[in-house]
Enzyme design. Sequence first.
Site: not given
Length: 534
Positions: A140, A188, A191, A379, A503, A505
């Site tokens: 990416e 547009k 394009q 944390c 952490h 998560e």
Amino acid sequence: MKYIIVTGGVMSGLGKGITTASVGRNLKNKGYKVTAIKIDPYINIDAGTMSPYQHGEVYVLKDGGEVDLDLGNYERFLDTELTRDHNLTTGKIYQTVIDKERKGEYLGKTVQIIPHITNEIKDRIRRIAAKSGADVCLIEVGGTVGDIESMPFLEAVRQMYREESPENIALLHVTLVPIDSQGDQKTKPTQHSVKELRELGLTPHVIVSRCKKALMESTRSKIALFCDVPVEAVISAHDSADIYEVPLQLENEGLSNYLLKKLILKSTLEDTNWEEMVIRMNNCTGNVNVAIVGKYTHLEDSYISIVESLKHGAIEIGCKFEITWFDAESFDDDPSEVEKLNGFDGILVPGGFGERGTEGKMLAIKYARENNIPYLGLCLGMQLAVIEFARNVVGLDGANSSEFDENTPYPVIDLLPEQEDVVDMGATMRLGDYEATLKAGSLAESIYGASLITERHRHRYEVNPNYVDRIEEHGMIFSGKNKNRMEIAEVPSKDFYFASQFHPEFKSRPGRPSPPFKAFMGAMLKKSKEKKDQ
């Protein structure tokens, strides 16, 4: 190696990261091993020193890499673990090239963007892809086509396109199809974006059109005509109710099959686990309300991994959830505002840095503890829980962290010893994977179902071991430790009070939720049912 390059046009924030992750997920479902690289054209070496208000959450990898939040989406969608090398920045590339020049590795040549910078970019991409052992490498390119910062990377992509066999590389361009005041879809911008891409020597094989509603066939045909791609290569990426539905939407559009055809690959598997997970998500019943008390609540992307981890836990136990965001400073300014937390099924205090908002967060933590509301601290959320407990239960008036008050009489949170001589800010914290041994019979052990765990960290301060015994005498226990470091705090007298220095998560995945988040969601659901039964 097969490469899929993802670029973006018209404007930033179109969802290139989710598109990239979704394409990767669908290819994985077809039986291929996929890796992903994110190119960020800023001069920072990494994302570690950036404010969350700049680029959202700083995501931490297992090797301690502090990277763009898109890599979090890659890890969650692909169910993989990436490294710091998977995040290329202008800063990293230029630093490497300058270091090589100083060592004389260019043999006296004039060091230039082409070929030295572009060669370094290509070498990095190919080296990372090969090391991963993947079949397909997604790349990416951050920013928008036309940005001056992205030019060296797009030139490197152009050269790769020239050097690789046609069946080994595909270019996917994400654009915007806006709707005018009459409700018509306008082509547009797409394009012009493709025209600008072509001027750089790149012709897209696939155009992913972001739009509010599904592309009309007339719109699809018009884009195909003016952008010179087959109609089936114009993909409608219209708004979805949830990002986890995007892979299914792109699959229904035929994108992965088109890419397999372009790359001369065959589907070897039809994994339906993702689709089944989305069905479970959409069939969740019940509802819990969670309050998140943070410092960066004005930009939800600051806590994106927390939101996704709550979602993973909710899917696993089959319930829905709603988040209410609270700016911790509002409690600082008016402590009575903390009463707004009344009625919530759970309170979560996430990580952060700096003194701003800390007193407000501790008011929220105290409210959770005194009212037996399920609490999850992450944390800084653990450090503040220890300070609050030391002040209000242990009786250490004025207890604090030396980060906020160097003269505190009771520094229950103090600087890590190895941080004392550290001067630089970037990449110098305690970062990445570390183990923790869990106390037998503790909430932590029951949550993880194990006695030894590994989680990701990002901190400079820790619980001061000199105060551990005194704190534990009053009812808070440290149930997870890394040698003499406190990793988990809990209060067994409460229904659910769990705080971690790490952490969790960052390791949560759809279909494989983080144990603390799953347990927190379960505790909130129990709390919600108890309130309804009263």
